[in-house]
Motif scaffolding. Structure first.
Motif, PDB file in Angstrom:
ATOM      1  N   ILE A 135       0.808  -1.224   0.000  1.00  0.00           N
ATOM      2  CA  ILE A 135       0.000   0.000   0.000  1.00  0.00           C
ATOM      3  C   ILE A 135       0.836   1.268   0.000  1.00  0.00           C
ATOM      4  N   ASP A 136       2.123   1.161   0.374  1.00  0.00           N
ATOM      5  CA  ASP A 136       2.963   2.360   0.422  1.00  0.00           C
ATOM      6  C   ASP A 136       4.289   2.110  -0.290  1.00  0.00           C
ATOM      7  N   ALA A 137       4.210   1.410  -1.415  1.00  0.00           N
ATOM      8  CA  ALA A 137       5.419   1.011  -2.151  1.00  0.00           C
ATOM      9  C   ALA A 137       6.243   2.204  -2.612  1.00  0.00           C
ATOM     10  N   GLY A 169      12.304  -0.990   1.645  1.00  0.00           N
ATOM     11  CA  GLY A 169      12.492  -2.422   1.793  1.00  0.00           C
ATOM     12  C   GLY A 169      11.785  -2.921   3.037  1.00  0.00           C
ATOM     13  N   ALA A 170      11.478  -4.214   3.043  1.00  0.00           N
ATOM     14  CA  ALA A 170      10.784  -4.842   4.172  1.00  0.00           C
ATOM     15  C   ALA A 170      11.611  -6.007   4.691  1.00  0.00           C
ATOM     16  N   HIS A 171      11.860  -6.008   5.979  1.00  0.00           N
ATOM     17  CA  HIS A 171      12.634  -7.063   6.624  1.00  0.00           C
ATOM     18  C   HIS A 171      11.715  -7.790   7.598  1.00  0.00           C
ATOM     19  N   LEU A 172      11.645  -9.112   7.472  1.00  0.00           N
ATOM     20  CA  LEU A 172      10.678  -9.892   8.245  1.00  0.00           C
ATOM     21  C   LEU A 172      11.368 -10.915   9.141  1.00  0.00           C
ATOM     22  N   PRO A 177       9.243  -3.068  -3.450  1.00  0.00           N
ATOM     23  CA  PRO A 177      10.504  -2.936  -2.717  1.00  0.00           C
ATOM     24  C   PRO A 177      11.050  -4.302  -2.330  1.00  0.00           C
ATOM     25  N   PRO A 178      12.348  -4.423  -2.168  1.00  0.00           N
ATOM     26  CA  PRO A 178      12.947  -5.709  -1.791  1.00  0.00           C
ATOM     27  C   PRO A 178      12.438  -6.195  -0.438  1.00  0.00           C
ATOM     28  N   THR A 179      12.372  -7.502  -0.300  1.00  0.00           N
ATOM     29  CA  THR A 179      11.959  -8.126   0.954  1.00  0.00           C
ATOM     30  C   THR A 179      13.047  -9.078   1.429  1.00  0.00           C
ATOM     31  N   GLY A 218      11.503 -17.435  -5.531  1.00  0.00           N
ATOM     32  CA  GLY A 218      12.844 -16.913  -5.330  1.00  0.00           C
ATOM     33  C   GLY A 218      12.946 -15.406  -5.482  1.00  0.00           C
ATOM     34  N   ALA A 219      11.872 -14.703  -5.139  1.00  0.00           N
ATOM     35  CA  ALA A 219      11.839 -13.253  -5.341  1.00  0.00           C
ATOM     36  C   ALA A 219      12.522 -12.481  -4.218  1.00  0.00           C
ATOM     37  N   MET A 220      12.696 -13.109  -3.039  1.00  0.00           N
ATOM     38  CA  MET A 220      13.271 -12.386  -1.912  1.00  0.00           C
ATOM     39  C   MET A 220      14.775 -12.215  -2.094  1.00  0.00           C
ATOM     40  N   SER A 221      15.227 -11.014  -1.854  1.00  0.00           N
ATOM     41  CA  SER A 221      16.629 -10.680  -2.096  1.00  0.00           C
ATOM     42  C   SER A 221      17.538 -11.054  -0.939  1.00  0.00           C
ATOM     43  N   HIS A 222      16.962 -11.446   0.194  1.00  0.00           N
ATOM     44  CA  HIS A 222      17.761 -11.680   1.399  1.00  0.00           C
ATOM     45  C   HIS A 222      17.067 -12.758   2.227  1.00  0.00           C
TER      46      HIS A 222
END
Length: 417
Positions: free
Chosen positions: A193-195, A200-203, A361-363, A382-386
């Motif tokens: 919603i706020d791209a 980036g998003a870290h989970l 954004p990267p996740t 395999g879309a997550m960069s980290h």
């Protein structure tokens, strides 16, 4: 600090009579009989909880904990009829990146206490000035001082909308986001919603699958992923009691949590026993005992044991409605809560349209020792960069291994600044 007049300074000031009442209730508790086997197989052992409650009453110092929390700048603001309480510690480094941290259940902003200094002042903690963050730590609606639950109720999408508005009010045009447990869901929604503003998003606190989606197959999994799958499947067999209770009968659970500090203590401590590093035998071996009791005390003093149960109920209702909509089952809302929920098919369409206008954004994901996330299931494309797996820690990584989580946050966001 922003001069936005919608944001007001806040100080925690629990009246002394409430502190005295807590101590009296702990000292006059009516304890159940001790079962034949007083271990963790049936829940929190009586002997263990008696000792912890005695320390809470006569050893733990709430006023000292309160002073430590008040050393962190705190504020409140109202968004969509919901009072939101948040920590906001700005870095002295001029190029610091804003970062919003979102907790889950049974956590609170207390969960991130040991991270704030490390993130805002990296030089003082063995890091580089280029890794500095301005840190924002809100309390989820229905948790801590973000109470009572507002008319919009609780769902991840609605909370993400509030967080986007909060960061806008603070004047942050570009910001990073981290979440754990339910907070990882909020953080994931923020990227949608706020791209335009989330770099980036870290989970963390990510599970192998949805709690009610059934067991995970171990076919084709590596040895380490097989162990995570088996842990998740055992959780489905005997670890869902809290979730079933709160997501179906939150009001029934609320009476005990609101009236008995012993019930509130047991309700939370059980999860710190089950979800922390499996090499640690007791909760206080995995996390600092006083910090654990500060978290429990916050639930008690704000009566958020009850309201967080209702938040979980409403969040689950929104999730079920979302699944029904995706499968062609009709409206988002399947009960009276749908009318008060911010989550709707129109909202989803608007978010999807907004998502399509920006590059996602990267996740990144950090998986700590006791967690069950499996990359092939969570990220099949395999879309997550980290994606980093650690053999230490567990569900409460910010409390258990703050230095590891700090390092992972720095590493993930460094190229995104």
């Amino acid at each position: 600090m922003t001069t936005n007049t919608n944001i007001q300074p806040f100080t925690i000031e629990i009246p002394q009579h409430e502190v005295d009442d807590l101590k009296l209730r702990l000292q006059s508790a009516r304890w159940p009989a001790t079962p034949a086997v007083d271990d963790w197989s049936r829940g929190v052992p009586v002997g263990y909880l008696k000792e912890l409650a005695a320390y809470w009453a006569d050893g733990y110092d709430w006023r000292a904990a309160e002073a430590e929390l008040n050393a962190i700048p705190q504020f409140t603001t109202e968004i969509n009829g919901q009072r939101i309480h948040f920590f906001h510690q700005q870095s002295a480094e001029p190029n610091a990146l804003p970062l919003i941290l979102t907790h889950g259940w049974p956590g609170s902003p207390v969960e991130f206490q040991a991270l704030i200094g490390r993130l805002t002042d990296p030089v003082a903690h063995g890091g580089d000035a280029a890794d500095a963050f301005h840190v924002v730590v809100p309390s989820l609606p229905g948790y801590g001082f973000s109470t009572p639950l507002g008319p919009a109720g609780f769902n991840l999408f609605g909370v993400a909308q509030m967080w986007a508005e909060l960061m806008s009010r603070l004047g942050y045009e570009r910001y990073a986001a981290h979440g754990t447990d339910a907070g990882s869901g909020v953080t994931g929604m923020l990227t949608m919603i706020d791209a335009a503003h989330v770099v980036g998003a870290h989970l963390a606190g990510v599970t192998a699958s949805a709690p009610f989606a059934g067991p995970v197959s171990t076919d084709g999994l590596s040895e380490s992923d097989t162990k995570r799958a088996e842990t998740f499947n055992r959780y489905l067999e005997d670890g869902l009691g809290y979730l079933v209770s709160q997501s179906t009968r939150p009001q029934t659970v609320a009476y005990g949590l609101n009236d008995s500090p012993i019930a509130q203590l047991a309700w939370i401590v059980e999860k710190f026993a089950e979800w922390t590093d499996p090499d640690k035998k007791l909760p206080e071996e995995a996390v600092d005992r006083d910090q654990l009791l500060t978290n429990v005390s916050l639930y008690w003093f704000t009566e958020s044991g009850a309201s967080s149960a209702h938040a979980l109920y409403e969040g689950m209702q929104a999730w079920k409605a979302m699944l029904a909509q995706q499968s062609g089952g009709g409206d988002w809302g399947g009960d009276d809560n749908a009318e008060s929920s911010e989550w709707s098919a129109d909202d989803s369409g608007d978010a999807a349209a907004a998502w399509g206008q920006f590059t996602p954004p990267p996740t990144g994901v950090a998986v700590f020792g006791a967690e069950t996330a499996i990359k092939s299931l969570v990220d099949p494309a395999g879309a997550m960069s980290h994606w980093v797996e650690y053999d230490q820690g567990g569900h409460f990584a910010a409390m258990e291994v703050p230095e590891l989580l700090t390092a992972d946050l720095r590493a993930f966001f460094q190229p995104l600044r």
